[in-house]
Design a protein around this motif. Structure first.
Motif, PDB file in Angstrom:
ATOM      1  N   SER A 134       0.830  -1.214   0.000  1.00 38.13           N
ATOM      2  CA  SER A 134       0.000   0.000   0.000  1.00 38.13           C
ATOM      3  C   SER A 134       0.864   1.263   0.000  1.00 38.13           C
ATOM      4  O   SER A 134       0.364   2.355  -0.211  1.00 38.13           O
ATOM      5  N   CYS A 135       2.163   1.108   0.222  1.00 37.24           N
ATOM      6  CA  CYS A 135       3.095   2.242   0.226  1.00 37.24           C
ATOM      7  C   CYS A 135       3.231   2.768  -1.212  1.00 37.24           C
ATOM      8  O   CYS A 135       3.605   2.024  -2.121  1.00 37.24           O
ATOM      9  N   HIS A 136       2.949   4.045  -1.416  1.00 34.35           N
ATOM     10  CA  HIS A 136       2.887   4.626  -2.767  1.00 34.35           C
ATOM     11  C   HIS A 136       4.247   4.732  -3.457  1.00 34.35           C
ATOM     12  O   HIS A 136       4.315   4.737  -4.677  1.00 34.35           O
ATOM     13  N   ASP A 137       5.318   4.828  -2.695  1.00 33.42           N
ATOM     14  CA  ASP A 137       6.641   4.964  -3.326  1.00 33.42           C
ATOM     15  C   ASP A 137       7.567   3.828  -2.883  1.00 33.42           C
ATOM     16  O   ASP A 137       8.752   4.020  -2.656  1.00 33.42           O
ATOM     17  N   CYS A 138       6.980   2.637  -2.785  1.00 28.59           N
ATOM     18  CA  CYS A 138       7.734   1.452  -2.372  1.00 28.59           C
ATOM     19  C   CYS A 138       7.685   0.394  -3.461  1.00 28.59           C
ATOM     20  O   CYS A 138       6.820   0.417  -4.335  1.00 28.59           O
ATOM     21  N   LEU A 139       8.608  -0.528  -3.351  1.00 28.29           N
ATOM     22  CA  LEU A 139       8.715  -1.653  -4.260  1.00 28.29           C
ATOM     23  C   LEU A 139       9.017  -2.873  -3.406  1.00 28.29           C
ATOM     24  O   LEU A 139       9.942  -2.844  -2.588  1.00 28.29           O
ATOM     25  N   LEU A 140       8.230  -3.921  -3.567  1.00 28.61           N
ATOM     26  CA  LEU A 140       8.374  -5.117  -2.755  1.00 28.61           C
ATOM     27  C   LEU A 140       8.718  -6.283  -3.672  1.00 28.61           C
ATOM     28  O   LEU A 140       7.987  -6.583  -4.614  1.00 28.61           O
ATOM     29  N   MET A 141       9.869  -6.921  -3.416  1.00 28.89           N
ATOM     30  CA  MET A 141      10.356  -8.011  -4.264  1.00 28.89           C
ATOM     31  C   MET A 141      10.463  -9.298  -3.454  1.00 28.89           C
ATOM     32  O   MET A 141      11.028  -9.304  -2.362  1.00 28.89           O
ATOM     33  N   ARG A 142       9.927 -10.365  -4.029  1.00 26.95           N
ATOM     34  CA  ARG A 142       9.989 -11.688  -3.401  1.00 26.95           C
ATOM     35  C   ARG A 142      10.739 -12.616  -4.342  1.00 26.95           C
ATOM     36  O   ARG A 142      10.419 -12.712  -5.524  1.00 26.95           O
ATOM     37  N   MET A 143      11.730 -13.313  -3.809  1.00 28.51           N
ATOM     38  CA  MET A 143      12.531 -14.234  -4.618  1.00 28.51           C
ATOM     39  C   MET A 143      12.512 -15.616  -3.991  1.00 28.51           C
ATOM     40  O   MET A 143      12.687 -15.754  -2.778  1.00 28.51           O
ATOM     41  N   ASN A 144      12.288 -16.616  -4.839  1.00 32.49           N
ATOM     42  CA  ASN A 144      12.384 -18.014  -4.431  1.00 32.49           C
ATOM     43  C   ASN A 144      13.637 -18.573  -5.071  1.00 32.49           C
ATOM     44  O   ASN A 144      13.785 -18.535  -6.293  1.00 32.49           O
TER      45      ASN A 144
ATOM     46  N   PHE B 236      12.918 -11.615   0.712  1.00 34.93           N
ATOM     47  CA  PHE B 236      11.804 -10.676   0.634  1.00 34.93           C
ATOM     48  C   PHE B 236      12.347  -9.288   0.960  1.00 34.93           C
ATOM     49  O   PHE B 236      12.843  -9.064   2.066  1.00 34.93           O
ATOM     50  N   TYR B 237      12.305  -8.378  -0.023  1.00 29.90           N
ATOM     51  CA  TYR B 237      12.947  -7.070   0.116  1.00 29.90           C
ATOM     52  C   TYR B 237      11.960  -5.933  -0.073  1.00 29.90           C
ATOM     53  O   TYR B 237      11.180  -5.939  -1.026  1.00 29.90           O
ATOM     54  N   LEU B 238      12.052  -4.941   0.805  1.00 36.56           N
ATOM     55  CA  LEU B 238      11.244  -3.728   0.705  1.00 36.56           C
ATOM     56  C   LEU B 238      12.162  -2.566   0.327  1.00 36.56           C
ATOM     57  O   LEU B 238      13.100  -2.247   1.063  1.00 36.56           O
ATOM     58  N   PHE B 239      11.892  -1.959  -0.823  1.00 38.77           N
ATOM     59  CA  PHE B 239      12.633  -0.800  -1.308  1.00 38.77           C
ATOM     60  C   PHE B 239      11.711   0.402  -1.342  1.00 38.77           C
ATOM     61  O   PHE B 239      10.496   0.253  -1.444  1.00 38.77           O
ATOM     62  N   SER B 240      12.301   1.587  -1.276  1.00 35.16           N
ATOM     63  CA  SER B 240      11.506   2.812  -1.385  1.00 35.16           C
ATOM     64  C   SER B 240      12.357   3.912  -1.995  1.00 35.16           C
ATOM     65  O   SER B 240      13.590   3.825  -2.029  1.00 35.16           O
ATOM     66  N   ARG B 241      11.679   4.953  -2.455  1.00 41.71           N
ATOM     67  CA  ARG B 241      12.387   6.156  -2.907  1.00 41.71           C
ATOM     68  C   ARG B 241      12.888   6.924  -1.687  1.00 41.71           C
ATOM     69  O   ARG B 241      13.783   7.742  -1.784  1.00 41.71           O
ATOM     70  N   ARG B 242      12.284   6.642  -0.510  1.00 44.54           N
ATOM     71  CA  ARG B 242      12.705   7.249   0.759  1.00 44.54           C
ATOM     72  C   ARG B 242      13.623   6.282   1.493  1.00 44.54           C
ATOM     73  O   ARG B 242      13.590   5.088   1.265  1.00 44.54           O
ATOM     74  N   ARG B 243      14.399   6.792   2.428  1.00 45.39           N
ATOM     75  CA  ARG B 243      15.298   5.935   3.208  1.00 45.39           C
ATOM     76  C   ARG B 243      14.605   5.328   4.422  1.00 45.39           C
ATOM     77  O   ARG B 243      15.020   4.285   4.919  1.00 45.39           O
ATOM     78  N   ALA B 244      13.564   5.986   4.934  1.00 48.07           N
ATOM     79  CA  ALA B 244      12.834   5.480   6.101  1.00 48.07           C
ATOM     80  C   ALA B 244      11.339   5.629   5.817  1.00 48.07           C
ATOM     81  O   ALA B 244      10.923   6.574   5.153  1.00 48.07           O
ATOM     82  N   LEU B 245      10.558   4.687   6.338  1.00 46.99           N
ATOM     83  CA  LEU B 245       9.114   4.680   6.090  1.00 46.99           C
ATOM     84  C   LEU B 245       8.343   4.980   7.364  1.00 46.99           C
ATOM     85  O   LEU B 245       8.893   4.936   8.462  1.00 46.99           O
ATOM     86  N   ASP B 246       7.063   5.276   7.198  1.00 45.04           N
ATOM     87  CA  ASP B 246       6.178   5.503   8.334  1.00 45.04           C
ATOM     88  C   ASP B 246       5.951   4.195   9.079  1.00 45.04           C
ATOM     89  O   ASP B 246       6.095   3.105   8.512  1.00 45.04           O
ATOM     90  N   GLN B 247       5.535   4.313  10.321  1.00 44.58           N
ATOM     91  CA  GLN B 247       5.332   3.129  11.157  1.00 44.58           C
ATOM     92  C   GLN B 247       4.301   2.183  10.548  1.00 44.58           C
ATOM     93  O   GLN B 247       4.506   0.968  10.525  1.00 44.58           O
ATOM     94  N   ASN B 248       3.182   2.718  10.011  1.00 45.08           N
ATOM     95  CA  ASN B 248       2.154   1.837   9.454  1.00 45.08           C
ATOM     96  C   ASN B 248       2.661   1.100   8.210  1.00 45.08           C
ATOM     97  O   ASN B 248       2.287  -0.042   7.961  1.00 45.08           O
ATOM     98  N   GLU B 249       3.539   1.732   7.437  1.00 44.53           N
ATOM     99  CA  GLU B 249       4.114   1.072   6.266  1.00 44.53           C
ATOM    100  C   GLU B 249       5.047  -0.069   6.698  1.00 44.53           C
ATOM    101  O   GLU B 249       5.052  -1.140   6.091  1.00 44.53           O
ATOM    102  N   MET B 250       5.803   0.163   7.763  1.00 44.06           N
ATOM    103  CA  MET B 250       6.688  -0.888   8.274  1.00 44.06           C
ATOM    104  C   MET B 250       5.878  -2.024   8.898  1.00 44.06           C
ATOM    105  O   MET B 250       6.238  -3.200   8.779  1.00 44.06           O
ATOM    106  N   GLU B 251       4.772  -1.680   9.561  1.00 40.23           N
ATOM    107  CA  GLU B 251       3.924  -2.715  10.158  1.00 40.23           C
ATOM    108  C   GLU B 251       3.325  -3.604   9.077  1.00 40.23           C
ATOM    109  O   GLU B 251       3.208  -4.811   9.259  1.00 40.23           O
ATOM    110  N   GLU B 252       2.941  -3.014   7.956  1.00 43.09           N
ATOM    111  CA  GLU B 252       2.420  -3.810   6.854  1.00 43.09           C
ATOM    112  C   GLU B 252       3.498  -4.793   6.370  1.00 43.09           C
ATOM    113  O   GLU B 252       3.224  -5.980   6.161  1.00 43.09           O
TER     114      GLU B 252
END
Length: 196
Positions: free
Chosen positions: A124-134, A143-159
């Protein structure tokens, strides 16, 4: 009858509060992303957090200071270049790969699909990219979470933590946003699958 209307109204508001507070199911949380728009994908993304199912690799993952991925057009919006850089012990390492997008999935050109499969996952993070590799036919997951920002909001991290939990993976390692990223530069193109 005003008393009946109040009771109906109260039940309606209780229903709304319960329906909106119920956490999303794991099926919803880890669903593949629809075909990613290359314009959204293009450019540099900073690694915010990640989890790896293989504990020795997770320990090694914790040692990195920072990491980025950069997507750029190769020959089309489905055949693209993927560059990964890692800062470890104040030194930068990087590799570029040619990948092919197929819906929410992507494959590294020249690799055996049964050994490594990867896909983008909904966030749900608008400027994030989530990659899953098997990796190794699903024996290991990354499982990697990338963003255009260096740190995310608490609700984004909780997700993200909930998504990691749905995949039965160890709690995620969160990158230190104050650590320097590697400078953007050209790295060698390779077709082998280095372990992230």
């Amino acid at each position: 009858n005003p008393q009946v209307e109040k009771g109906t109204l109260l039940r309606y508001f209780l229903y709304l509060s319960v329906s909106h507070s119920a956490p999303p199911s794991c099926e919803e949380l880890v669903r593949p992303l629809d075909q990613p728009d290359f314009r959204h994908l293009q450019g540099r993304w900073a690694l915010v957090a990640g989890s790896l199912s293989h504990l020795p690799y997770l320990e090694r993952f914790k040692e990195r200071d920072s990491a980025t991925v950069n997507f750029s057009s190769n020959t089309s919006d489905t055949n693209i270049s993927y560059t990964r850089t890692i800062r470890l012990d104040n030194k930068c390492q990087g590799n570029s790969y040619n990948i092919s997008l197929e819906g929410s999935s992507f494959t590294y050109d020249g690799t055996d699909r049964s050994n490594l499969s990867a896909n983008f996952v909904y966030t749900s993070c608008h400027d994030c990219l989530l990659m899953r590799m098997n990796v190794e036919s699903g024996k290991r997951q990354h499982f990697y979470l990338f963003s255009r920002r260096r740190a995310l909001d608490q609700n984004e991290m909780e997700e993200f933590r909930a998504q990691v939990k749905c995949l039965n993976m160890p709690p995620p390692v969160v990158m230190d946003p104050t650590k320097e990223l590697c400078p953007e530069k050209t790295t060698r193109v390779t077709e082998r699958t280095e372990r992230h």
